[in-house]
Design an enzyme around this catalytic site. Structure first.
Site, mmCIF file in Angstrom:
data_model
loop_
_atom_site.group_PDB
_atom_site.id
_atom_site.type_symbol
_atom_site.label_atom_id
_atom_site.label_comp_id
_atom_site.label_asym_id
_atom_site.label_seq_id
_atom_site.Cartn_x
_atom_site.Cartn_y
_atom_site.Cartn_z
ATOM 1 C CG MET A 37 -42.630 -1.731 37.340
ATOM 2 S SD MET A 37 -43.627 -2.990 38.178
ATOM 3 C CE MET A 37 -45.211 -2.717 37.401
ATOM 4 N N GLY A 38 -40.600 -0.718 32.988
ATOM 5 C CA GLY A 38 -40.370 -0.923 31.560
ATOM 6 C C GLY A 38 -41.611 -0.752 30.704
ATOM 7 C CG HIS A 41 -45.999 4.997 28.639
ATOM 8 N ND1 HIS A 41 -45.964 6.154 29.379
ATOM 9 C CD2 HIS A 41 -46.399 4.018 29.489
ATOM 10 C CE1 HIS A 41 -46.346 5.885 30.618
ATOM 11 N NE2 HIS A 41 -46.610 4.592 30.722
ATOM 12 C CD GLU A 42 -45.545 8.702 23.802
ATOM 13 O OE1 GLU A 42 -45.965 7.760 24.524
ATOM 14 O OE2 GLU A 42 -45.671 8.712 22.574
ATOM 15 N N GLY A 43 -44.973 8.807 29.108
ATOM 16 C CA GLY A 43 -44.994 9.150 30.527
ATOM 17 C C GLY A 43 -43.622 8.957 31.158
ATOM 18 C CG HIS A 44 -42.117 5.020 31.544
ATOM 19 N ND1 HIS A 44 -42.977 4.306 30.742
ATOM 20 C CD2 HIS A 44 -42.285 4.536 32.793
ATOM 21 C CE1 HIS A 44 -43.614 3.400 31.473
ATOM 22 N NE2 HIS A 44 -43.229 3.521 32.726
ATOM 23 N N GLY A 154 -44.180 9.528 38.461
ATOM 24 C CA GLY A 154 -45.308 10.078 37.730
ATOM 25 C C GLY A 154 -46.517 10.241 38.633
ATOM 26 C CD GLN A 160 -45.457 3.764 42.499
ATOM 27 O OE1 GLN A 160 -45.630 2.557 42.350
ATOM 28 N NE2 GLN A 160 -44.947 4.521 41.541
ATOM 29 C CB VAL A 183 -47.541 12.071 29.484
ATOM 30 C CG1 VAL A 183 -47.531 12.346 27.986
ATOM 31 C CG2 VAL A 183 -46.365 12.777 30.156
#
Lengths: 299, 299
Positions: A37-38, A41-44, A154, A160, A183
């Site tokens: 969803m934009g 951050h480092e997780g994405h 993630g 989810q 992360v």
């Protein structure tokens, strides 16, 4: 010496993306898909990194999906920054950035719904009725549009992930789901697009969430009872911050049932609300050796 | 001179079929898919004929799907004849006959359901709660397993077709739905696997269904009112047979709403029960010129 980056291709229409990724045109190239969803951050970016390692083409979508926000939820205030996201995606090596419009994604209301089972009645599902209907709808649509070989999710959004894994298995979806560990910031706070909405003092206190979960995991390892662990975690968070507990739950994973004795993995998850910002976090543990499976080992 | 037929390949496992139809192995060949519940008649073979004209490979599935039968419905007595079906499929030129087991199709209960919208509240949906949930589940599973370019559905199951068309459009499914007109016996009775369950006298009377629908279509053309047409059709059937009316409905198509003024097509559909056998039939008409669109022009 600067290495020349492949140009990021931005696609805004479903028809264009389908044409681009057409199986006959792919020439056996594999596609890894990172739906987001934009407000990256480092997780994405960790999802992208995993996708790049395993596929020839990496497609990222950015779509703040209205169907998964309930009335009164933060659809309008959900942070957005397409310009910055585009730079980050290019930098991370995304090949195709898919930015569909809501009109193209939801051109009409056909009335057909995908409704999750009992997995949705726990954790975030309790306070967010219909949320996972909206998630399953957009996920099935995106899978059909992108036709990815592998899709990256993630482990922060553990519920989810559990529901999507079940959906893929039960409906024979043509993609492999890859779980990517959480992360964290250096102080332990799980990376989240919503972290920017915390006040300075809330941001200072928020790392207590992960510390409390880690304490809970320790107690689980020490064979403490489920209810006792849940109570302890909640107490640590409320006595050390202004956060209000939405839930703290120890459940089987990915089944998300109260029966934690007969599962290979369990999840200790919580949602905490700081004024307007609701944060979630979890630790997934192997019941065999108690090791954490939801934490990024590279951190 | 006898033309050598390509051998029919029989596949019973999902994994084997997926491997066989893998996109990389297809070499750009197109796949036409004909999902059936078996006990094949000319209606099914007409689907195959259309599929063969438009695709390189024709896959037919035979699976009596337990999920779409309600309690008390005819799942057990639904006619089955795999041996004969295999011969007919081979003769019609089917390339791959997929015969999955219920264990392979439904290995576990994940609890996720696909629920149709208002389209399911009319016609057969009224008396068959959950029927279309089961249809949508098996259809999505089969589409994901076969990955067909085109999928062929008969217009006799007009409500099923309408709901599947909506599903494909709303969820961006990767197959094109091809509508195939109804094939009829010489006396007008729509071909159906269930026709064999009629007694001799019921079989004699059953053609009144289509004759009554045709009368109704005539009255529609003469601008008679919706309720009047429905009443007339029901009356013709009950005064000329032992059939009990389940419903006679004139609706928009494929929306299946009561508002028949603002649709390009309307459907006049009925379900009639002869002792243990429930038959359905319909005429879909263009609202522009009144022409029938659900009848096979080759008949």
């Amino acid at each position: 010496m600067k290495v020349e980056k492949k140009t990021l291709q931005i696609v805004k229409s479903i028809a264009e993306l389908r044409q681009l990724l057409d199986r006959n045109g792919r020439n056996s190239k594999t596609v890894g898909f990172v739906p987001t969803m934009g407000f990256l951050h480092e997780g994405h970016l960790s999802l992208v990194k995993h996708a790049k390692e395993q596929n020839d083409i990496v497609v990222m979508s950015i779509f703040v999906n209205p169907a998964q926000f309930g009335p009164g939820e933060d659809f309008v205030s959900y942070p957005r920054d397409i310009e910055n996201d585009t730079l980050k995606a290019a930098d991370a090596g995304v090949d195709i950035l898919f930015l569909p419009t809501a009109e193209d994604m939801y051109p009409f209301e056909g009335g057909i719904k995908i409704i999750p089972g009992p997995q949705a009645n726990e954790l975030c599902g309790v306070k967010r009725p219909g949320h996972f209907d909206g998630v399953l709808k957009v996920v099935l649509k995106l899978f059909n549009i992108v036709d990815p070989d592998r899709s990256y999710f993630g482990m922060k959004d553990a519920q989810q992930l559990a529901i999507i894994e079940t959906f893929v298995r039960d409906f024979n979806l043509r993609t492999t789901i890859v779980r990517v560990p959480i992360v964290r910031e250096e102080d332990g706070l799980a990376k989240s697009s919503r972290n920017v909405n915390l006040t300075e003092i809330e941001r200072c206190n928020a790392p207590i969430i992960y510390k409390a979960l880690a304490q809970g995991a320790y107690h689980y390892d020490q064979k403490k009872e489920k209810e006792e662990i849940e109570r302890l975690v909640a107490e640590i968070i409320t006595s050390n911050s202004s956060g209000a507990i939405d839930y703290v739950s120890l459940l089987s994973y990915p089944g998300l049932t109260q029966d934690i004795k007969h599962s290979e993995e369990v999840i200790l998850a919580c949602a905490v609300k700081f004024s307007t910002t609701r944060l979630i976090d979890n630790i997934i543990m192997s019941t065999k050796d108690g090791s954490y499976v939801s934490n990024d080992d590279e951190q």
